[in-house]
Write a protein that holds these residues in place. Structure first.
Motif, short mmCIF file in Angstrom:
data_model
loop_
_atom_site.label_atom_id
_atom_site.label_comp_id
_atom_site.label_asym_id
_atom_site.label_seq_id
_atom_site.Cartn_x
_atom_site.Cartn_y
_atom_site.Cartn_z
N ARG A 125 0.85 -1.20 0.00
CA ARG A 125 0.00 0.00 0.00
C ARG A 125 0.88 1.25 0.00
O ARG A 125 0.62 2.21 -0.72
CB ARG A 125 -0.90 -0.02 1.25
CG ARG A 125 -2.00 1.01 1.19
CD ARG A 125 -2.92 0.90 2.39
NE ARG A 125 -3.99 1.88 2.25
CZ ARG A 125 -4.89 2.12 3.20
NH1 ARG A 125 -4.87 1.45 4.33
NH2 ARG A 125 -5.83 3.03 3.01
N ARG A 126 1.96 1.21 0.80
CA ARG A 126 2.83 2.37 0.85
C ARG A 126 3.61 2.51 -0.48
O ARG A 126 3.86 3.62 -0.93
CB ARG A 126 3.79 2.25 2.03
CG ARG A 126 4.67 3.46 2.23
CD ARG A 126 3.86 4.73 2.43
NE ARG A 126 3.06 4.70 3.62
CZ ARG A 126 3.51 5.04 4.82
NH1 ARG A 126 4.73 5.44 4.99
NH2 ARG A 126 2.71 4.97 5.87
N VAL A 128 2.46 1.76 -3.37
CA VAL A 128 1.52 2.35 -4.31
C VAL A 128 1.48 3.87 -4.11
O VAL A 128 1.49 4.65 -5.07
CB VAL A 128 0.11 1.74 -4.14
CG1 VAL A 128 -0.94 2.56 -4.87
CG2 VAL A 128 0.11 0.31 -4.65
N TRP A 129 1.49 4.28 -2.85
CA TRP A 129 1.52 5.72 -2.57
C TRP A 129 2.78 6.34 -3.17
O TRP A 129 2.72 7.41 -3.79
CB TRP A 129 1.50 5.94 -1.05
CG TRP A 129 1.80 7.34 -0.65
CD1 TRP A 129 0.93 8.39 -0.66
CD2 TRP A 129 3.08 7.87 -0.25
NE1 TRP A 129 1.58 9.53 -0.26
CE2 TRP A 129 2.89 9.25 -0.01
CE3 TRP A 129 4.33 7.32 -0.06
CZ2 TRP A 129 3.93 10.08 0.41
CZ3 TRP A 129 5.36 8.13 0.35
CH2 TRP A 129 5.16 9.50 0.59
N ALA B 203 -3.41 10.75 -2.96
CA ALA B 203 -2.47 9.64 -2.77
C ALA B 203 -2.26 9.40 -1.28
O ALA B 203 -2.26 8.25 -0.83
CB ALA B 203 -1.14 9.95 -3.46
N ALA B 207 -3.27 6.11 0.90
CA ALA B 207 -2.19 5.35 1.55
C ALA B 207 -2.52 5.00 2.99
O ALA B 207 -2.08 3.96 3.48
CB ALA B 207 -0.88 6.13 1.49
#
Lengths: 391, 261
Positions: A125-126, A128-129, B203, B207
């Motif tokens: 998830r991080r 992707v950020w 974003a 996140a």
């Protein structure tokens, strides 16, 4: 076109379709001004201007000021296949994401500190950020990315994309980073072993350029190797080839997490090395491999000894690999490789003792030329190669 | 899902002729990160000020751990356990980290400041948040934007709140610093705190947030589970693209078509 597609009729699908019209017009006619593109495609001048800006950001077109009918105009030329790729490196304690052009050259990158080993879902998830942040800073739309490749420190099953059971990140065992990234980003994504990807990069543009057979060894929390046979990374039947960290060296050594005793990893793995440092925990004692390397470089006798013994153990293990594969080059990368000759000299000596004369005759032993970037470069190249196949 | 730690229902607030909030609902569970999203003037700040006690709501009900409460002053919110970190952070640049953390709640010993105890507590707090700052005795002015944000959040945690509201915590931060703040938000969630995150950066929201509550023109514009909702759906709710005559008509057409099948 990829089969992971934006919803029909959505903004993303529309942008992608419009961009394809612009590139199709350019492919047909060579250089066009923006006004000519607008006429040829039926798009508004503003849309064409936005699309050209996006294409320029990924290096797909070059733009030049010119004149048309006495007015200023912008001539646009297609330089390479449009579309960008993304590489992600899941390291120990950090995530790096990079944007690359269609040929895999790095356009932008960012690294953040993150406890990757703790939880694979959160790590992705991080990541992707981070990818979204890098793309936003480079003003590249997610829809122009054609493929994503992620590097993980551990074997990745070729068929299922699952991370193997024995890695330096136990919580990642059985996790599918490629599928998870594909799901979250809505893009085709794969995952690969970090040493294999680094081997690919070193062969293409690093210390292994022009060679057919080489072994790249990556020293980190564990030890991984990328074996290149006849110009191709050799993955093995299931992707576990090159897990040399679990070569048994000492049957009276420490028990390894894999269940065997005295594996190479128990003699050169980052965690084990730091355990060996004398005065561990005291103020000023090395607390990371980088500090250990610095202390050895500064002449601290304890740290020098730890690094030298790691080199000797590594040499013995690599002698087996050299006997088995007879490579042209042995490239060493990873954090511990920064120790330079403190590590390499004892390694060479024990390697020569353990390997056949004919196997070392044509062998070059060196540090990788790409350093810490090797893994990320390999991921970008792999993503670019896979996107070529799908276009 | 457990009882929400904070639940607002039917909150309305009017400033003269301007109806800033009308009939807004919002709930936060323990260990949940709720992103409060909305365009400029959507009422985000007003809602935050209502929760923080800076403005009293004209009407509506606030439940704290299931029991009705009134929040009419900032002190009320603090006593309940609501901490707010505004964008300006309210740090004193000339004071060191320890002095900033204990500003207004200094610990005394024999009539003087107990610097040793305060430094020990500060170190303990920052360690528990995995924040690495070499010296606690340097003035806050010399810290980076991300570190200042982290110090401001840490100060709010000294009051042991149950809900933390962050107003644009990542605005004007670099990538690595934003990542540090996101890490800290995850750690607050792991501790079981409810977090209200106001941000314009989608974003960042995607996140760390569990839910996205959208405000539009002072009303609830939708409440989305972040993991299952596409970027475009949330943006549509913020901009009102999902709420116009064309969208309503296509919805009706879609509904009648499914009805026929």
């Amino acid at each position: 076109m990829s089969d992971v597609q934006a919803t029909p009729g959505s903004q993303a699908a529309l942008r992608r379709a419009n961009r394809d019209r612009v590139t199709a017009a350019l492919r047909e006619s060579g250089t066009l001004t923006q006004a000519e593109i607008a006429r040829a495609t039926g798009l508004s001048a503003a849309s064409v201007s936005n699309i050209v800006r996006d294409l320029r950001a990924v290096g797909a077109v070059s733009v030049r000021q010119t004149h048309s009918n006495g007015r200023r105009a912008r001539a646009v030329t297609l330089r390479r296949s449009p579309g960008a790729v993304v590489g992600v490196d899941f390291g120990q304690g950090h995530i790096t994401a990079a944007l690359g052009d269609a040929e895999g050259a790095t356009l932008a990158r960012e690294t953040i500190a993150y406890d990757v080993a703790a939880d694979p879902g959160r790590g992705v998830r991080r990541a992707v950020w981070l990818v979204e942040t890098v793309l936003a800073a480079a003003r590249v739309d997610l829809s122009s990315v054609r493929a994503v490749c992620a590097a993980v420190p551990g074997p990745v099953d070729l068929d299922t994309g699952e991370v193997g059971a024995i890695t330096c990140m136990p919580s990642w065992a059985g996790f599918r980073p490629g599928a998870e990234l594909a799901d979250r980003l809505g893009l085709p994504a794969t995952a690969g072993n970090d040493a294999n990807l680094a081997a690919r990069a070193e062969m293409a543009e690093g210390a292994g350029r022009g060679l057919r057979h080489l072994v790249y060894v990556r020293l980190g929390e564990g030890v991984g190797a990328g074996v290149v046979v006849d110009g191709r990374v050799f993955p093995g039947a299931g992707g576990t080839a090159g897990e040399i960290g679990h070569l048994g060296l000492d049957e009276r050594g420490l028990v390894c997490r894999c269940g065997n005793r005295g594996c190479l990893e128990t003699q050169v793995g980052a965690g084990y090395l730091l355990e060996m440092v004398p005065a561990r925990g005291a103020a000023g004692a090395p607390g990371s491999v980088a500090e250990l390397v610095a202390a050895a470089g500064a002449g601290d006798p304890g740290s020098r000894r730890v690094v030298a013994e790691a080199g000797t153990a590594l040499g013995r293990a690599l002698a087996m690999l050299v006997n088995a594969f007879n490579p042209e080059a042995l490239l060493i990368g990873g954090e511990l490789a920064e120790a330079g000759e403190d590590l390499m000299d004892p390694m060479r000596r024990s390697l020569e003792l353990g390997a056949l004369g004919s196997a070392v005759q044509r062998l070059t032993v060196a540090r990788g030329a790409l350093g810490a970037d090797a893994v990320l470069r390999g991921a970008l190249m792999t993503a670019a190669a896979s996107s070529d196949a799908t276009v | 899902m457990s009882t929400p730690v904070l639940e607002l229902s039917g909150i309305s607030k009017r400033f003269g002729a301007v109806q800033a909030l009308s009939d807004v609902d919002l709930s936060i569970a323990p260990g949940e990160v709720v992103a409060l999203l909305g365009d400029n003037g959507a009422g985000k700040s007003t809602l935050v000020k209502v929760i923080a006690g800076a403005h009293a709501a004209d009407s509506g009900q606030i439940l704290w751990e299931g029991a009705p409460v009134t929040i009419s002053r900032p002190g009320d919110a603090q006593r309940l356990g609501i901490a707010t970190i505004y964008q300006d952070l309210a740090l004193c640049d000339n004071l060191d980290i320890v002095a900033n953390l204990f500003l207004g709640s200094e610990q005394m010993r024999f009539g003087t400041l107990d610097e040793v105890e305060m430094e020990r507590k500060a170190r303990e707090l920052l360690d528990s948040l995995s924040v690495k700052i070499p010296s606690l005795r340097i003035p806050v002015a010399s810290l980076s934007g991300g570190q200042r944000q982290i110090i401001a959040i840490a100060r709010a945690l000294l009051g042991e709140p149950k809900v933390v509201m962050l107003d644009e915590p990542t605005a004007a931060l670099g990538v690595a610093q934003t990542a540090q703040v996101l890490d800290l938000i995850e750690r607050l969630r792991d501790r079981g705190l409810g977090v209200i995150l106001i941000s314009h950066n989608m974003a960042d929201v995607r996140a760390v947030a569990d839910r996205a509550a959208v405000l539009r023109l002072g009303r609830n514009g939708g409440d989305f589970p972040v993991e299952e909702t596409s970027y475009e759906e949330i943006v549509a709710a913020i901009t009102g693209a999902a709420d116009n005559p064309v969208a309503r008509r296509s919805e009706r057409v879609g509904a009648s078509q499914t009805g026929e099948q």
